[in-house]
Write a protein that holds these residues in place. Sequence first.
Motif, PDB file in Angstrom:
ATOM      1  N   GLU A 179      11.200  21.533  22.538  1.00 50.56           N
ATOM      2  CA  GLU A 179      10.928  20.107  22.728  1.00 50.56           C
ATOM      3  C   GLU A 179       9.539  19.875  23.316  1.00 50.56           C
ATOM      4  N   LYS A 180       9.049  20.812  24.106  1.00 50.87           N
ATOM      5  CA  LYS A 180       7.669  20.708  24.586  1.00 50.87           C
ATOM      6  C   LYS A 180       6.683  20.833  23.423  1.00 50.87           C
TER       7      LYS A 180
ATOM      8  N   ASP B 238      14.350  23.540  25.831  1.00 45.57           N
ATOM      9  CA  ASP B 238      13.184  23.083  26.586  1.00 45.57           C
ATOM     10  C   ASP B 238      11.885  23.500  25.904  1.00 45.57           C
ATOM     11  N   ARG B 239      11.832  24.731  25.448  1.00 46.43           N
ATOM     12  CA  ARG B 239      10.597  25.232  24.836  1.00 46.43           C
ATOM     13  C   ARG B 239      10.238  24.456  23.577  1.00 46.43           C
TER      14      ARG B 239
ATOM     15  N   LYS C  84       6.673  17.601  21.422  1.00 50.65           N
ATOM     16  CA  LYS C  84       5.917  16.566  22.128  1.00 50.65           C
ATOM     17  C   LYS C  84       4.418  16.741  21.941  1.00 50.65           C
ATOM     18  N   GLU C  85       3.941  17.979  22.052  1.00 50.78           N
ATOM     19  CA  GLU C  85       2.513  18.224  21.879  1.00 50.78           C
ATOM     20  C   GLU C  85       2.068  17.977  20.449  1.00 50.78           C
TER      21      GLU C  85
END
Length: 456
Positions: A347-348, A344-345, A351-352
């Motif tokens: 992939e965030k 999760d970390r 995305k940014e």
Amino acid sequence: MGNGESPGLPGTPPKRRALLIGCGIAGPVLALFLQRIGVEAVIHEASETPRDDVGAFLNLAPNGLAVLETLGIREEVEKYGSPTTSTAFLNHRGKQLGENPAQTLLLKRGLLNKALREAALSRGITIEFGKFFESVTETADGVTVHFRDGSTAEGDFMVGCDGIHSRTRYSVLPDAPKPAYTGVIGTAGYTRSRHGAPEDGTMRMSFCLEGFFGHQTTPGGEIYWFENYHLGREPQRGEIESVGHEEWRQRLLAKHSKDHYPVPQLIEDTPSGIIGYPIYDMPSIPTWHKGRVCLVGDAAHATSPHVGQGASMAMEDGIVLAKCVRDIPDVRQAFAAFQGARKDRVEKVIKEGRKTGNQKAAANGFQRAVRDLVLPFFLKLGVKATEPVYSYRVDWEEPVTAPGGGARPRRPGAPTGGGWGGGRTAAPPPLRCGPVRSQDPLWVEICTRLPAGSET
């Protein structure tokens, strides 16, 4: 078992062996953490000799430096870099729009690789060069890795640390998504020029008419600069990398001739060595592991350089994976725990990074005027929203639990170790290599997605 393990003392389990593919950033960091938990790690690197002059430069963020601090090698890395104590944002006329006091370490990518490699070698890690990975086969109790030169290596498990175009990923997960072109071309160079900015620790980033330009003058007068511009079509393989210095210089001068001083002057004064490269990131892949093989760093989750987190994410991977291997006896479950703690970390962040790269240039005068007006306000708002990026810390002493939530016993003799969540937030320590203007963990998150740091 027949994998060349070192025999232990009577009544103790034999030492496990890890085969790591790639000696960039993730490989040495992971090897050192594995050594700490009693796993013998051997790094296999495809190149015949170290390539310390390859690539451009990056800003290593506080969360990456914190991993090096845990390893005890932070100072060994910092000696190769210079502090970036703030980032100033300017428009194409040279007007300062805002400033971000985030602290990072500016250093050449090749020198970061060198520092990590030297740290590993000095602590007894084996690194074998000229070992081009071809394939891996899983045995009843381990893996056998096959190299292009006909040699093989045996171990308990293998980790692919071989970057965004990972041969490990292609071999083990052939149906995984391929790296995706972000629509941005990066260029970079080094120079010394009378037009350079002061040696004040400030990275100056400019929203230019046809691109985005950043530069910093390091102690001693060498100027590091990078430039990004949009190119809608994906270049052919090798197309951008094959462009020579003088052609790049002329192209960039044409793009930036109307931008503020000293952007065109720094390009003009660069005598040699300008490089270019298409920027890719790695879309989400369903799994980072298969059997006794796992992927880390860019091999699993490459982010574009626009948010300055690629190297730090790889370092975080190293400490979290070592904790999982330490505390979960079954390596397959350890790999699953690692992915659960990290996916999760990262992939965030990916995305940014994509959002930042897509919006580095305003398309017209009206958009530039709006950006210039609101940027100072949004710079201040970005602090709280982005605090978890820089302030993230992995607690080496916190125990890991296996997937499913049940606590697992540690292997006999293993020290206490890592948390299931893989990390926490804490105030980042200041850089030791120069003056510090602020200790606040900052990230830039505004309507135009300005970068707080960059990797090139």
